[in-house]
Design a protein around this motif. Structure first.
Motif, PDB file in Angstrom:
ATOM      1  N   MET A   1      -2.928   0.616  15.036  1.00 25.06           N
ATOM      2  CA  MET A   1      -3.492  -0.134  13.916  1.00 25.06           C
ATOM      3  C   MET A   1      -4.891  -0.620  14.297  1.00 25.06           C
ATOM      4  SD  MET A   1      -2.049  -3.521  11.962  1.00 25.06           S
ATOM      5  CE  MET A   1      -0.666  -2.665  11.199  1.00 25.06           C
ATOM      6  N   ARG A   2      -5.852  -0.364  13.438  1.00 21.36           N
ATOM      7  CA  ARG A   2      -7.225  -0.778  13.701  1.00 21.36           C
ATOM      8  C   ARG A   2      -7.354  -2.299  13.580  1.00 21.36           C
ATOM      9  NH1 ARG A   2     -10.849   3.451  13.543  1.00 21.36           N
ATOM     10  NH2 ARG A   2     -10.005   5.431  12.778  1.00 21.36           N
ATOM     11  N   LEU A   3      -8.318  -2.856  14.300  1.00 16.68           N
ATOM     12  CA  LEU A   3      -8.542  -4.296  14.275  1.00 16.68           C
ATOM     13  C   LEU A   3      -8.880  -4.778  12.869  1.00 16.68           C
ATOM     14  CD1 LEU A   3      -8.855  -6.996  15.731  1.00 16.68           C
ATOM     15  CD2 LEU A   3     -11.232  -6.349  16.247  1.00 16.68           C
ATOM     16  N   THR A   4      -9.678  -3.990  12.131  1.00 16.25           N
ATOM     17  CA  THR A   4     -10.046  -4.406  10.776  1.00 16.25           C
ATOM     18  C   THR A   4      -8.818  -4.548   9.887  1.00 16.25           C
ATOM     19  OG1 THR A   4     -10.433  -2.057  10.252  1.00 16.25           O
ATOM     20  CG2 THR A   4     -12.362  -3.411  10.824  1.00 16.25           C
ATOM     21  N   GLU A   5      -7.838  -3.631  10.059  1.00 19.41           N
ATOM     22  CA  GLU A   5      -6.616  -3.699   9.252  1.00 19.41           C
ATOM     23  C   GLU A   5      -5.769  -4.897   9.647  1.00 19.41           C
ATOM     24  OE1 GLU A   5      -2.905  -0.816   7.842  1.00 19.41           O
ATOM     25  OE2 GLU A   5      -4.385  -0.086   9.292  1.00 19.41           O
ATOM     26  N   LEU A   6      -5.719  -5.180  10.945  1.00 21.15           N
ATOM     27  CA  LEU A   6      -4.960  -6.339  11.417  1.00 21.15           C
ATOM     28  C   LEU A   6      -5.578  -7.637  10.906  1.00 21.15           C
ATOM     29  CD1 LEU A   6      -2.449  -6.859  13.144  1.00 21.15           C
ATOM     30  CD2 LEU A   6      -3.952  -7.126  15.122  1.00 21.15           C
ATOM     31  N   ILE A   7      -6.899  -7.702  10.867  1.00 18.20           N
ATOM     32  CA  ILE A   7      -7.585  -8.890  10.349  1.00 18.20           C
ATOM     33  C   ILE A   7      -7.306  -9.056   8.862  1.00 18.20           C
ATOM     34  CG2 ILE A   7      -9.877  -9.849   9.840  1.00 18.20           C
ATOM     35  CD1 ILE A   7     -10.790  -8.668  12.536  1.00 18.20           C
ATOM     36  N   GLN A   8      -7.290  -7.941   8.136  1.00 16.39           N
ATOM     37  CA  GLN A   8      -6.981  -8.010   6.702  1.00 16.39           C
ATOM     38  C   GLN A   8      -5.585  -8.552   6.448  1.00 16.39           C
ATOM     39  OE1 GLN A   8      -7.662  -4.021   5.325  1.00 16.39           O
ATOM     40  NE2 GLN A   8      -9.897  -4.241   5.276  1.00 16.39           N
ATOM     41  N   GLN A   9      -4.637  -8.218   7.319  1.00 12.80           N
ATOM     42  CA  GLN A   9      -3.268  -8.697   7.159  1.00 12.80           C
ATOM     43  C   GLN A   9      -3.110 -10.151   7.604  1.00 12.80           C
ATOM     44  OE1 GLN A   9      -0.117  -6.190   8.678  1.00 12.80           O
ATOM     45  NE2 GLN A   9      -1.278  -4.322   8.273  1.00 12.80           N
ATOM     46  N   ASN A  10      -4.092 -10.663   8.314  1.00  9.70           N
ATOM     47  CA  ASN A  10      -4.008 -12.031   8.849  1.00  9.70           C
ATOM     48  C   ASN A  10      -5.224 -12.850   8.407  1.00  9.70           C
ATOM     49  OD1 ASN A  10      -1.654 -12.061  11.153  1.00  9.70           O
ATOM     50  ND2 ASN A  10      -2.603 -10.050  10.992  1.00  9.70           N
ATOM     51  N   PRO A  11      -5.362 -13.119   7.118  1.00 13.88           N
ATOM     52  CA  PRO A  11      -6.559 -13.810   6.616  1.00 13.88           C
ATOM     53  C   PRO A  11      -6.737 -15.225   7.159  1.00 13.88           C
ATOM     54  CG  PRO A  11      -4.869 -13.674   4.911  1.00 13.88           C
ATOM     55  CD  PRO A  11      -4.419 -12.801   6.039  1.00 13.88           C
ATOM     56  N   TRP A  12      -5.656 -15.846   7.672  1.00 15.73           N
ATOM     57  CA  TRP A  12      -5.773 -17.201   8.220  1.00 15.73           C
ATOM     58  C   TRP A  12      -6.604 -17.218   9.502  1.00 15.73           C
ATOM     59  CZ3 TRP A  12      -1.410 -14.592   6.907  1.00 15.73           C
ATOM     60  CH2 TRP A  12      -0.728 -13.941   7.936  1.00 15.73           C
ATOM     61  N   TRP A  13      -6.801 -16.077  10.153  1.00 19.07           N
ATOM     62  CA  TRP A  13      -7.683 -16.050  11.321  1.00 19.07           C
ATOM     63  C   TRP A  13      -9.112 -16.434  10.920  1.00 19.07           C
ATOM     64  CZ3 TRP A  13      -6.143 -10.793  14.041  1.00 19.07           C
ATOM     65  CH2 TRP A  13      -4.814 -10.893  14.481  1.00 19.07           C
ATOM     66  N   LYS A  14      -9.470 -16.053   9.697  1.00 18.69           N
ATOM     67  CA  LYS A  14     -10.809 -16.347   9.213  1.00 18.69           C
ATOM     68  C   LYS A  14     -10.840 -17.607   8.352  1.00 18.69           C
ATOM     69  CE  LYS A  14     -13.200 -12.870   7.640  1.00 18.69           C
ATOM     70  NZ  LYS A  14     -13.738 -11.810   6.745  1.00 18.69           N
ATOM     71  N   TYR A  15      -9.858 -17.744   7.456  1.00 14.37           N
ATOM     72  CA  TYR A  15      -9.913 -18.821   6.465  1.00 14.37           C
ATOM     73  C   TYR A  15      -9.036 -20.024   6.812  1.00 14.37           C
ATOM     74  CZ  TYR A  15     -11.968 -15.043   3.731  1.00 14.37           C
ATOM     75  OH  TYR A  15     -12.761 -14.015   3.300  1.00 14.37           O
ATOM     76  N   GLU A  16      -8.224 -19.895   7.856  1.00 12.75           N
ATOM     77  CA  GLU A  16      -7.336 -20.966   8.308  1.00 12.75           C
ATOM     78  C   GLU A  16      -6.463 -21.471   7.153  1.00 12.75           C
ATOM     79  OE1 GLU A  16      -9.874 -23.764  10.354  1.00 12.75           O
ATOM     80  OE2 GLU A  16     -10.036 -22.431  12.091  1.00 12.75           O
ATOM     81  N   ASN A  17      -6.407 -22.787   6.903  1.00 16.59           N
ATOM     82  CA  ASN A  17      -5.497 -23.339   5.893  1.00 16.59           C
ATOM     83  C   ASN A  17      -5.813 -22.897   4.468  1.00 16.59           C
ATOM     84  OD1 ASN A  17      -3.779 -24.745   7.588  1.00 16.59           O
ATOM     85  ND2 ASN A  17      -5.076 -26.566   7.617  1.00 16.59           N
ATOM     86  N   LYS A  18      -6.991 -22.347   4.252  1.00 13.80           N
ATOM     87  CA  LYS A  18      -7.379 -21.939   2.901  1.00 13.80           C
ATOM     88  C   LYS A  18      -7.025 -20.485   2.613  1.00 13.80           C
ATOM     89  CE  LYS A  18     -10.906 -25.420   2.425  1.00 13.80           C
ATOM     90  NZ  LYS A  18     -10.103 -26.329   1.622  1.00 13.80           N
ATOM     91  N   PHE A  19      -6.295 -19.863   3.505  1.00 14.78           N
ATOM     92  CA  PHE A  19      -5.983 -18.438   3.337  1.00 14.78           C
ATOM     93  C   PHE A  19      -5.191 -18.117   2.071  1.00 14.78           C
ATOM     94  CE2 PHE A  19      -1.783 -19.374   5.056  1.00 14.78           C
ATOM     95  CZ  PHE A  19      -0.967 -18.412   4.482  1.00 14.78           C
ATOM     96  N   PRO A  20      -4.324 -19.044   1.527  1.00 16.47           N
ATOM     97  CA  PRO A  20      -3.581 -18.661   0.317  1.00 16.47           C
ATOM     98  C   PRO A  20      -4.469 -18.234  -0.846  1.00 16.47           C
ATOM     99  CG  PRO A  20      -2.600 -20.604   1.295  1.00 16.47           C
ATOM    100  CD  PRO A  20      -3.882 -20.356   2.029  1.00 16.47           C
TER     101      PRO A  20
END
Length: 481
Positions: A1-20
């Motif tokens: 799995m590419r890192l970009t795809e993993l990041i897309q599946q885990n938006p809280w890494w970027k947006y934290e509590n605002k990921f919803p």
């Protein structure tokens, strides 16, 4: 799995509590029926099994949101959609890399969604459970192939799974009331109705409906709606928005059901033939030979397919009780119930080609049989626990000569009959065991007659089933389906 795809599946890494606000899964359903959150601790592996489209993915995202609210580092919470992976080796390598990158953390939470897509997936969990990593890891895995989940978890004794398996099924009528009543009923008393339903949790053999009696009109109305939408989240939310259900949602459920059958290597055509027979004979007595003769296959094939459909949470096959021996009578006829109203409607639409209005007319015509299936599916969830207590150990029915009891519930080695009488006028009859009659809206306590809607509204649910926690999902996450 590419890192970009993993990041897309885990938006809280970027947006934290605002990921919803950014998450696709949370945005797909216009409001979310929240379930009680299980307590997750490292050194454990958790399994959640159930049919697809019942909300497992969204539930995982709610668990993740809850972890972030407890100030867990977002980078130590990882979600992986396993249906996008090529092999279990790929999954194992991803988890290993995650552990290496988070070695400075005390806790790492890994969510493995749809793990049953991977062949021999249980070997990954076995290897992790036996690795030195497990001291820091909490693994939460879901699967929509209940047959595979069931078979494989039985091969993992002592691997930190015991006591950590749960069912997730479509929402019960009680959960429907708690979440939907305020959206359908504008009377001020609806708050009291919801709070009353929340408080109640009685077993099938001791229904205490007194507190619900003042709300019978509202609860009857809600039951009529639930008989249309069933308990899957998407049909519920779509119906609340449009007062009808979109074609694509019917199609999604059908594709899901047929897909689960295809994964087992079975013939889709044979399955459709059996499902068509079930639709025409819901809650009627039958046997494998009769079904086989109608479809033109061997009766052992019928038995095999029915077991597959049942293990996939699509149907319940009720056995007749031997009241004297207090065991099932395996040679007697069976009754088959469909597990959810909307599943029934989707199959009916697919097999018969009904348009929306014609489908509503057919639902009305089939209502007595649908009600009986509904009661069966609800009682099946009362005490059910994975590997500990299967629903068929306490649920069945009874017939002898010209006497029949629709449902028979076993508790403490004693039987209680439950008769379904969705009629204006009820005539009770003598039965060999204590029997409760569920009516359309009639109440006669001396004769043990109570309304079906009130019975379902207060029925208890096993602690190993995901249960309702709060009312509804917050408005800021609502989107149009």
């Amino acid at each position: 799995m590419r890192l970009t795809e993993l990041i897309q599946q885990n938006p809280w890494w970027k947006y934290e509590n605002k990921f919803p606000n950014k998450d696709v899964d949370l945005g797909r359903i216009s409001f979310l029926l929240k379930k009680k959150l299980i307590e997750i601790t490292p050194k454990n592996i958790y399994i959640i099994r159930g049919i697809r489209r019942c909300g497992k993915t969204v539930y995982l995202k709610i668990l993740i949101k809850n972890l972030l609210e407890e100030n867990i580092d977002p980078r130590s919470v990882i979600y992986i959609s396993c249906d996008r992976l090529a092999s279990r080796r790929e999954l194992y390598n991803i988890i290993k890399n995650i552990y290496v990158k988070n070695m400075d953390k005390n806790k790492i939470y890994i969510f493995l969604d749809e793990i049953t897509y991977l062949p021999n997936w249980f070997l990954v969990l076995k290897n992790i459970a036996e690795s030195p990593w497990i001291g820091k890891l909490a693994i939460i895995a879901t699967g929509s192939s209940p047959i595979k989940i069931r078979e494989k978890t039985e091969r993992l004794p002592g691997r930190r799974i015991e006591g950590n398996e749960y069912y997730m099924k479509p929402y019960t009528f009680k959960e429907f009331i708690i979440n939907v009543a305020k959206r359908l009923i504008k009377e001020k008393t609806v708050e009291k109705l919801v709070n009353t339903v929340k408080k109640l949790s009685f077993p099938p053999n001791q229904p205490n409906i007194h507190l619900l009696e003042p709300f019978i009109e509202e609860i009857n109305f809600l039951l009529e709606t639930y008989l249309i939408t069933g308990g899957f989240p998407e049909p519920i939310t779509n119906y609340l928005q449009n007062r009808k259900i979109n074609e694509n949602i019917f199609e999604t459920i059908i594709r899901t059901c047929l897909g689960e059958i295809s994964k087992t290597g079975k013939s889709e055509a044979t399955a459709i033939g059996i499902l068509n027979y079930i639709l025409e004979n819901i809650s009627r007595r039958t046997d494998y030979i009769t079904i086989a003769r109608k479809i033109g296959i061997h009766h052992e094939t019928v038995k095999d397919y029915l077991e597959t459909l049942q293990n996939s949470f699509m149907i319940y096959v009720l056995h007749c009780w031997n009241l004297n021996k207090k065991t099932h009578a395996p040679r007697k006829q069976k009754k088959i119930a469909i597990s959810d109203p909307f599943l029934h409607h989707a199959l009916l639409k697919y097999l018969k080609g009904f348009e929306w209005n014609d489908l509503l007319d057919e639902i009305e015509r089939r209502k007595p049989a649908l009600i009986e299936s509904l009661v069966i599916s609800h009682i099946a969830q009362v005490e059910e626990k994975p590997h500990i207590k299967e629903w068929w150990t306490y649920l069945g029915y009874y017939y002898s000569n010209n006497k029949e009891i629709d449902i028979v519930y076993k508790k403490d080695n004693k039987f209680t009959g439950i008769e379904i009488k969705y009629e204006e006028t009820i005539k009770t009859r003598k039965t060999p065991i204590k029997t409760i009659t569920l009516s359309k809206d009639q109440v006669e306590y001396e004769k043990q007659i109570i309304p079906i809607s009130l019975f379902l509204a207060g029925l208890k649910k096993s602690e190993k089933h995901m249960k309702i926690k709060t009312l509804s999902y917050k408005n800021q996450y609502q989107t149009k389906t």
